[in-house]
Write a protein that holds these residues in place. Sequence first.
Motif, mmCIF file in Angstrom:
data_model
loop_
_atom_site.group_PDB
_atom_site.id
_atom_site.type_symbol
_atom_site.label_atom_id
_atom_site.label_comp_id
_atom_site.label_asym_id
_atom_site.label_seq_id
_atom_site.Cartn_x
_atom_site.Cartn_y
_atom_site.Cartn_z
ATOM 1 N N SER A 133 -66.613 -43.065 7.181
ATOM 2 C CA SER A 133 -66.757 -44.432 6.695
ATOM 3 C C SER A 133 -65.379 -45.033 6.494
ATOM 4 O O SER A 133 -64.417 -44.323 6.172
ATOM 5 C CB SER A 133 -67.532 -44.448 5.369
ATOM 6 N N ILE A 134 -65.274 -46.351 6.692
ATOM 7 C CA ILE A 134 -63.990 -47.011 6.468
ATOM 8 C C ILE A 134 -63.553 -46.877 5.019
ATOM 9 O O ILE A 134 -62.354 -46.878 4.710
ATOM 10 C CB ILE A 134 -64.055 -48.498 6.888
ATOM 11 N N ASP A 135 -64.505 -46.707 4.119
ATOM 12 C CA ASP A 135 -64.172 -46.545 2.705
ATOM 13 C C ASP A 135 -63.470 -45.227 2.414
ATOM 14 O O ASP A 135 -62.871 -45.063 1.342
ATOM 15 C CB ASP A 135 -65.446 -46.638 1.859
ATOM 16 N N LEU A 136 -63.549 -44.278 3.350
ATOM 17 C CA LEU A 136 -62.918 -42.973 3.163
ATOM 18 C C LEU A 136 -61.491 -42.927 3.719
ATOM 19 O O LEU A 136 -60.779 -41.942 3.511
ATOM 20 C CB LEU A 136 -63.765 -41.879 3.833
ATOM 21 N N VAL A 137 -61.087 -43.973 4.412
ATOM 22 C CA VAL A 137 -59.733 -44.005 4.968
ATOM 23 C C VAL A 137 -58.740 -44.233 3.837
ATOM 24 O O VAL A 137 -58.864 -45.204 3.082
ATOM 25 C CB VAL A 137 -59.582 -45.136 6.006
ATOM 26 N N PRO A 138 -57.740 -43.358 3.678
ATOM 27 C CA PRO A 138 -56.731 -43.589 2.637
ATOM 28 C C PRO A 138 -56.048 -44.939 2.827
ATOM 29 O O PRO A 138 -55.880 -45.409 3.961
ATOM 30 C CB PRO A 138 -55.748 -42.430 2.836
ATOM 31 N N THR A 139 -55.674 -45.563 1.750
ATOM 32 C CA THR A 139 -55.023 -46.870 1.819
ATOM 33 C C THR A 139 -53.504 -46.761 1.765
ATOM 34 O O THR A 139 -52.811 -47.768 1.905
ATOM 35 C CB THR A 139 -55.503 -47.765 0.670
ATOM 36 N N GLN A 140 -52.991 -45.531 1.562
ATOM 37 C CA GLN A 140 -51.556 -45.306 1.541
ATOM 38 C C GLN A 140 -51.206 -44.080 2.384
ATOM 39 O O GLN A 140 -52.052 -43.216 2.641
ATOM 40 C CB GLN A 140 -51.048 -45.087 0.113
ATOM 41 N N ALA A 141 -49.958 -44.029 2.801
ATOM 42 C CA ALA A 141 -49.459 -42.880 3.552
ATOM 43 C C ALA A 141 -47.993 -42.696 3.224
ATOM 44 O O ALA A 141 -47.346 -43.571 2.640
ATOM 45 C CB ALA A 141 -49.649 -43.090 5.055
ATOM 46 N N ILE A 142 -47.465 -41.532 3.573
ATOM 47 C CA ILE A 142 -46.025 -41.296 3.505
ATOM 48 C C ILE A 142 -45.529 -41.227 4.938
ATOM 49 O O ILE A 142 -46.131 -40.570 5.787
ATOM 50 C CB ILE A 142 -45.684 -40.011 2.714
ATOM 51 N N SER A 143 -44.476 -41.965 5.235
ATOM 52 C CA SER A 143 -44.023 -42.122 6.618
ATOM 53 C C SER A 143 -42.507 -42.075 6.718
ATOM 54 O O SER A 143 -41.803 -42.572 5.837
ATOM 55 C CB SER A 143 -44.516 -43.464 7.175
ATOM 56 N N MET A 144 -42.021 -41.474 7.794
ATOM 57 C CA MET A 144 -40.610 -41.662 8.130
ATOM 58 C C MET A 144 -40.337 -43.159 8.133
ATOM 59 O O MET A 144 -41.167 -43.953 8.601
ATOM 60 C CB MET A 144 -40.293 -41.125 9.527
ATOM 61 N N GLY A 145 -39.176 -43.566 7.650
ATOM 62 C CA GLY A 145 -38.795 -44.970 7.694
ATOM 63 C C GLY A 145 -38.252 -45.357 9.060
ATOM 64 O O GLY A 145 -38.043 -44.513 9.936
ATOM 65 N N LEU A 146 -38.004 -46.640 9.231
ATOM 66 C CA LEU A 146 -37.477 -47.114 10.514
ATOM 67 C C LEU A 146 -36.074 -46.579 10.777
ATOM 68 O O LEU A 146 -35.723 -46.244 11.904
ATOM 69 C CB LEU A 146 -37.495 -48.647 10.549
ATOM 70 N N LYS A 147 -35.263 -46.472 9.722
ATOM 71 C CA LYS A 147 -33.934 -45.893 9.898
ATOM 72 C C LYS A 147 -34.033 -44.423 10.258
ATOM 73 O O LYS A 147 -33.268 -43.922 11.099
ATOM 74 C CB LYS A 147 -33.093 -46.073 8.631
ATOM 75 N N THR A 148 -34.983 -43.719 9.651
ATOM 76 C CA THR A 148 -35.203 -42.309 9.973
ATOM 77 C C THR A 148 -35.510 -42.158 11.454
ATOM 78 O O THR A 148 -34.939 -41.296 12.142
ATOM 79 C CB THR A 148 -36.382 -41.744 9.158
ATOM 80 N N ILE A 149 -36.414 -42.986 11.957
ATOM 81 C CA ILE A 149 -36.787 -42.935 13.372
ATOM 82 C C ILE A 149 -35.591 -43.277 14.253
ATOM 83 O O ILE A 149 -35.332 -42.600 15.263
ATOM 84 C CB ILE A 149 -37.961 -43.891 13.641
#
Length: 239
Positions: A168-184
């Motif tokens: 369900s779309i309600d089960l999708v987390p609303t936050q994440a941890i991500s490499m930043g643009l500078k990291t990439i």
Amino acid sequence: MKIIKVKNNQEAGIQAAQIILEKIHANPGCILGLATGSTPITTYQNLIQAYEHKQVSFKDVITFNLDEYKGLNPTNPQSYRFFMNNELFDHIDIKIENTHVPSGLHTQNPALYDQKIHKAGGIDLQLLGLGVNGHIGFNEPGTAFDSLTHVVDLDPSTIAVNARFFDSIDLVPTQAISMGLKTIMNAKQILLIATGTNKAEAIAHLINGEITPNWPCSILQQHPNVVIIIDEAAGSMLK
């Protein structure tokens, strides 16, 4: 910026895997940045096939993944750690301690991930997918170009696209941890794959558009070594 045009995602996977294999053959201890989602699955399938045919060994390779959902345990089938184990790591001879995925549970100081990357020697090749809104990693529109690994609020369009992986779309987390643009951007080489009509607008901004945080992928125009693999549909809006 080098653009490779292919017929479909299957062919994109073959091309991308070949580039990664060449990197490993040149440096068996290279450091790879990896991505999740449906786009790189064919790439991973081709890497597994090369390993099974004894064309490559991953025993000295080190990997760092782009992102992880906040709040998901690594054993959760929807976590990106689970995805990577299931789609690649469990099928090759890589040492699991050499594989790194941001923690979705311990997010108090996410920039420590950048320190791990730096300590390992920096990423030699970073594999990327592309969001329909131009995000790379989970760096949504408006993300600062100088961002390091950070906690992000997922855009509604991202949540909607990723809902297909959840019950369900309600089960999708609303936050994440991500490499930043500078990291990439700190990676020595970047390899981006985009296929399908829904990626056409983002590809047009990536290659021909203004460099702006409104389209995070546009920052790649400033990187000296980028390879982009696209099919005809993804490239349909290019000038």
